[in-house]
Design an enzyme around this catalytic site. Structure first.
Site, PDB file in Angstrom:
ATOM      1  N   ARG A  61      -3.192 -10.566   4.701  1.00 34.36           N
ATOM      2  CA  ARG A  61      -3.652 -10.591   3.295  1.00 34.36           C
ATOM      3  C   ARG A  61      -2.582  -9.934   2.441  1.00 34.36           C
ATOM      4  NH1 ARG A  61      -6.422  -7.100  -0.163  1.00 34.36           N
ATOM      5  NH2 ARG A  61      -7.898  -8.106  -1.608  1.00 34.36           N
ATOM      6  N   LYS A  84       0.823  -1.215   0.000  1.00 35.71           N
ATOM      7  CA  LYS A  84       0.000   0.000   0.000  1.00 35.71           C
ATOM      8  C   LYS A  84       0.855   1.262   0.000  1.00 35.71           C
ATOM      9  CE  LYS A  84      -4.261  -2.120   1.465  1.00 35.71           C
ATOM     10  NZ  LYS A  84      -5.353  -2.226   2.438  1.00 35.71           N
TER      11      LYS A  84
END
Length: 272
Positions: free
Chosen positions: A252, A217
């Site tokens: 994840r 991210k």
């Protein structure tokens, strides 16, 4: 704790579980366009299984900042053939990454085992919760909001959000043991909010089991001086280890092997 995923079971708490991300989209921020046909999706899923994945998360609509929402029909057309194929070809637990109950229902009929909802059962009028109750499947409930402004302590705000998720699950007869909480790193949070939530993850631990999704991210790239998406693997691994130290149960990730190895070492230390 044994989490019953339809015809499969998975154990929480003994080790950190690895959820591999498989986006069958043209525009996801990391892997958009790479796996949006059946052959490439199957090849990537097989690699994830070889690398030690526990769950494969199938997504048909990009939810990156500024994403374009697609129709229910188009999302179903993207995910259902992949889920049907993986259900036949691989012995692996499959989750469907969607906030639309119609897509989740089609995915469950195709063989999915878990619902991964980025709005924590709060996007619709209870239809997703009703579906989860009907199929008796686990739900990953992510914290989310529109905008990055918080009028109170961010962890307190997140706790209130998750309490609303629990109220909905209670209303529809979903066991709280079937709810996995996701703090929603990168969703409704800016750079500093992401860092603060990661630093304080243990303050959510009393509410339930936690999934952490930080993979590649933007905040990781920013910390590392503006690195591109594909250069954020090591930074992702660092957050995986931090999360394990703070009690998360599932991570994840895009890169299964690297995070699996890191989790094995971290588990040996933190879960001894």
């Amino acid at each position: 704790m044994i989490l019953k995923c339809r015809d499969k079971n998975i154990e929480l708490g003994k080790k950190t579980l690895i959820m591999g991300i498989l986006n069958v989209t043209p525009d996801s921020f990391s892997d958009g366009g790479r796996y949006n046909n059946l052959d490439s999706a199957l090849e990537q899923a097989k690699k994830m299984v070889e690398d030690g994945v526990d769950i494969i998360d199938i997504g048909g609509e990009s939810t990156r900042p500024g994403h374009t929402q697609i129709s229910v029909e188009e999302e179903i057309e993207r995910v259902v053939p992949v889920i049907e194929m993986l259900s036949k070809e691989l012995d692996v637990i499959i989750s469907i990454d969607t906030y639309k109950y119609q897509v989740a229902e089609a995915a469950l009929k195709a063989g999915a085992h878990i619902i991964n909802d980025i709005w924590g059962l709060q996007y619709d009028n209870g239809e997703m919760a009703m579906l989860a109750a009907e199929y008796n499947v686990p739900v990953i409930a992510m914290h989310n909001q529109n905008g990055t402004e918080y009028s109170e302590d961010i962890i307190l705000s997140m706790r209130k959000f998750f309490e609303r998720t629990y109220e909905i699950s209670d209303r529809y007869g979903i066991s709280r043991d079937n709810i996995i909480l996701d703090p929603g790193i990168g969703f409704g949070k800016g750079m500093e909010e992401n860092i603060e939530v990661l630093a304080r993850l243990e303050e959510l631990r009393d509410m339930g089991r936690i999934l952490l999704g930080t993979s590649k991210k933007r905040f990781i790239g920013t910390i590392l001086g503006g690195l591109s998406t594909d250069e954020r693997v090591e930074g992702t691994v660092a957050t995986t280890v931090i999360g394990i130290g703070k009690g998360v149960d599932i991570v994840r990730v895009h890169n299964v092997l690297e995070n699996k190895r890191a989790a094995l070492v971290a588990d040996r230390i933190y879960r001894r």
